[in-house]
Design a protein around this motif. Structure first.
Motif, short mmCIF file in Angstrom:
data_model
loop_
_atom_site.label_atom_id
_atom_site.label_comp_id
_atom_site.label_asym_id
_atom_site.label_seq_id
_atom_site.Cartn_x
_atom_site.Cartn_y
_atom_site.Cartn_z
N THR A 76 8.90 8.49 0.54
CA THR A 76 7.54 8.04 0.90
C THR A 76 7.54 6.56 1.27
O THR A 76 6.94 6.18 2.27
N ILE A 77 8.20 5.73 0.44
CA ILE A 77 8.26 4.28 0.74
C ILE A 77 8.91 4.05 2.10
O ILE A 77 8.46 3.24 2.90
N ALA A 78 9.98 4.82 2.37
CA ALA A 78 10.75 4.58 3.59
C ALA A 78 10.01 4.98 4.87
O ALA A 78 10.36 4.52 5.95
N SER A 128 0.83 -1.21 0.00
CA SER A 128 0.00 0.00 0.00
C SER A 128 0.87 1.27 0.00
O SER A 128 0.59 2.21 -0.74
N ILE A 129 1.94 1.26 0.80
CA ILE A 129 2.79 2.46 0.87
C ILE A 129 3.51 2.66 -0.45
O ILE A 129 3.74 3.79 -0.90
N SER A 130 3.85 1.55 -1.14
CA SER A 130 4.52 1.66 -2.43
C SER A 130 3.59 2.29 -3.47
O SER A 130 4.01 3.08 -4.32
N MET A 131 2.32 1.94 -3.35
CA MET A 131 1.35 2.53 -4.29
C MET A 131 1.24 4.04 -4.08
O MET A 131 1.23 4.81 -5.02
N LYS A 147 8.72 1.84 7.20
CA LYS A 147 9.63 0.90 7.87
C LYS A 147 10.97 1.54 8.23
O LYS A 147 11.60 1.13 9.21
N PHE A 148 11.42 2.51 7.41
CA PHE A 148 12.74 3.12 7.65
C PHE A 148 12.59 4.64 7.73
O PHE A 148 13.07 5.38 6.88
N ALA A 149 11.90 5.06 8.77
CA ALA A 149 11.57 6.49 8.88
C ALA A 149 12.82 7.37 8.95
O ALA A 149 12.78 8.53 8.51
#
Lengths: 422, 218
Positions: free
Chosen positions: A47-49, A12-15, A52-54
């Protein structure tokens, strides 16, 4: 990490990231500004990060601020996109990361003020004036800084509010489940109140009967003292009163017991959705999935399956740390059903230990052997096996080394048995 | 010596039987009436020739204080001076207070022994029986006072000094005889004054008068 990827939680975050990057790139390409594409690509990565990798996203914020100030064809629009990323950080990041995110955003706002307001002509082109003095340029810096700062702060606050909403109210699905559960509980309370009223009436009758016994026996004591020949009559009356009290007591006993049985029998597989919500609220991310064409089960089977999943979840709650993810999978095949309850408690526990600096030495065959059924209380597992055996089912409890625990309940002929029962 | 005549009203035949055995075992009292239907009890109450009515809780159509109220009213209207003792399965101060407000002379639980019942019967037949004023005051504080009616307040305001003294002594729980002796007056005058106030206030018992006057004087 691998599990996270396998679970497709990044989907979802990748979208979102893809859409944001495409919109950004599209707007830059409108003006054939190829340098602006750097901003778009990094925006997607940031955005993707966030999920999980803020830390990466937090580090990228000033870089994105610089890129949008220097190369973007539409700095205002790019700033909005950057604010969206800051909002996401506020949703997914930890408290510590959120503080660093605020610092990073403030630095970005300052750099934007310098590059767009002081050195650039962002405000001049927008408002149509000439920055011909140091004072005007300084004013432009201040205005751009405050605008950017307010935008980022607003995004952060909105993101945090969304997080609070998720924590305290839940997602719309959670709210819906809670509403259903509240409705069911209200019904149950009404039912229990009704039962309580009946039990109260029955106990009142019982009190009267017992009072009669006491009254007759006490009266008998006085009667026998003055006329010993009254003894037989007194005993007859006492016996009669005792019998009446006993029969009333029996009614109350039967009523209370039948009420409990009907309550337990009301649990169905569908009720597991509410149970999953409850476990999510407790801090165990519980997801129920179903594959294959389900078929109708009788009340006993429904209760059996419910009870197995319920006990398995209880077991996870007892042994696994908060944050453990639990998957309840129903695999419906032609004539049977397999129920899998999986958790990643060991993985979460190891991760927590690692974050505290503890060395994790992996696992060995001995560990596998030791923990085969040790996680489950022996008596509970035996009771579940007995319960499953009624429907020709079997239960296997295994530990997936380094990950967690899996309970599998297999009912190979459940559909046929249900049809026979009906 | 005349026997005390006792009436039993309770729809539970076994309870009646038990109470009856206790009472009939005594030389100075006997059960002369048993009634299981409350409606019929209210209809026939004016004709009862009994000293004490023992009234139970388990009545079919009329229950608790409503039944006691109607019964006490019927007795007062017929100028039948029999005293009511009500009982329930268990004793509680609240039930006792409600029974007294409804018109009972006193209340007893079936969890109390036969001896207490017999003592209470012998006490309530005294015409000037009242429950201990201290106990009444404490129940009134906990469960709410009985408000004095306008007629009672009017009547109290019209009392002369001697009559006021009579009422003050009555509020301390003294017997009519003791009040009369203390104020050097005839006992009948004391009794008459108290009966007049009960009637004027539309009450049915001395306990109620004591509660109402106490509440009015606070």
């Amino acid at each position: 990490m691998i599990r996270w990827i396998l679970d497709r939680k990044w989907l979802s975050i990748s979208m979102y990231a893809g859409m944001l990057a495409l919109v950004s790139a599209g707007s830059e390409l409108l003006k054939q500004n190829y340098l602006g594409l750097f901003f778009s690509i990094l925006l997607g990565v940031a955005t993707i990060a966030t999920r999980k990798f803020a830390w990466i996203s937090i580090g990228l914020i000033p870089v994105l601020g610089l890129l949008l100030s220097l190369y973007s064809a539409f700095p205002s629009f790019a700033a909005l996109e950057l604010a969206f990323v800051i909002g996401l950080i506020a949703v997914f990041a930890s408290d510590r990361q959120r503080i660093w995110g605020s610092i990073s955003s403030t630095i970005t706002a300052v750099s934007m003020g310098l590059l767009l307001g002081y050195q650039g002509n962002y405000l001049e082109s927008m408002l149509g004036y000439q920055a011909n003095s140091e004072a005007v340029r300084f004013n432009s810096l201040t205005v751009v800084f405050f605008l950017a700062f307010l935008l980022f702060a607003l995004a952060g606050v909105l993101g945090h509010l969304y997080l609070l909403r998720l924590r305290h109210i839940g997602s719309p699905q959670d709210v819906a489940f809670s509403a259903i559960r509240a409705g069911k509980l209200r019904l149950e309370i009404a039912k229990q109140n009704e039962r309580l009223e009946i039990a109260k009436d029955l106990s009142e009758l019982l009190v009267q009967k017992i009072s009669a016994v006491v009254s007759v026996t006490e009266g008998g004591r006085y009667a026998i003292a003055s006329d010993p020949s009254a003894a037989e009559r007194v005993l007859d009356r006492s016996h009669e009163a005792g019998r009446a009290a006993q029969s009333e007591l029996r009614r109350l006993y039967d009523y209370l017991n039948s009420a409990i049985i009907s309550d337990v029998a009301s649990f169905k597989i569908d009720d597991l959705g509410e149970l999953a919500v409850a476990y999510r609220e407790l801090g165990f991310n519980t997801v129920i999935s179903s594959q294959g064409q389900s078929f109708e089960l009788n009340a006993g089977m429904e209760l059996c399956v419910y009870k197995i999943v319920f006990e398995a979840l209880q077991n996870v709650r007892k042994h696994a740390p908060l944050g453990t993810e639990i998957g309840v999978d129903f695999l419906w095949v032609e004539d049977g059903l397999q129920v899998l309850v999986k958790d990643n408690g060991i993985e979460v526990s190891n991760r927590q230990k690692q974050s505290l600096g503890e060395a994790i030495e992996g696992y060995d065959a001995n560990e596998d052997f030791e923990s085969l059924v040790s996680e489950f209380d022996g008596a509970t597992l035996a009771a579940l096996r007995d319960r499953a055996a009624i429907y020709k089912g079997r239960i296997e409890a295994t530990r997936v080394a380094g990950v967690g625990f899996t309970l599998s309940a297999i009912f190979p002929n459940l559909k046929s048995l249900a049809a026979q029962g009906n | 010596m005349n026997d005390l005549r006792i009436g039993l009203i309770d729809s539970n035949e076994l309870v009646r039987s038990g109470r009856s055995m206790i009472i009939n075992s005594q030389a100075d009292m006997r059960v002369v009436l048993e009634e299981s239907d409350p409606v019929s009890a209210i209809e026939r109450a004016p004709d009862y020739l009994v000293d004490v009515l023992l009234v139970g809780p388990s009545q079919h159509s009329l229950r608790g204080k409503q039944f006691i109220q109607l019964l006490a009213q019927a007795l007062v209207e017929a100028k039948n001076e029999c005293a009511i003792i009500s009982y329930n399965a268990f004793f509680s101060p609240k039930l006792r207070y409600e029974a007294i407000l409804a018109g009972s002379q006193d209340f007893i639980g079936l969890d109390s022994g036969g001896k207490e019942l017999l003592t209470l019967i012998r006490n309530v037949v005294k015409r000037d029986f009242v429950v201990d004023p201290g106990a009444l005051a404490s129940m009134s504080n906990v469960f709410g006072p009985l408000r004095a009616s306008n007629q009672l307040e009017l009547k109290l305001s019209e009392l002369n000094a001697i009559q006021t003294e009579v009422i003050e002594l009555f509020l301390t729980g003294q017997s009519d005889q003791a009040i009369a002796k203390q104020l050097e007056m005839a006992r009948t005058r004391v009794t008459q004054l108290i009966d007049t106030l009960i009637e004027a206030a539309g009450l049915t018992s001395r306990n109620q008068l004591l509660l109402a006057v106490s509440a009015g004087s606070e």
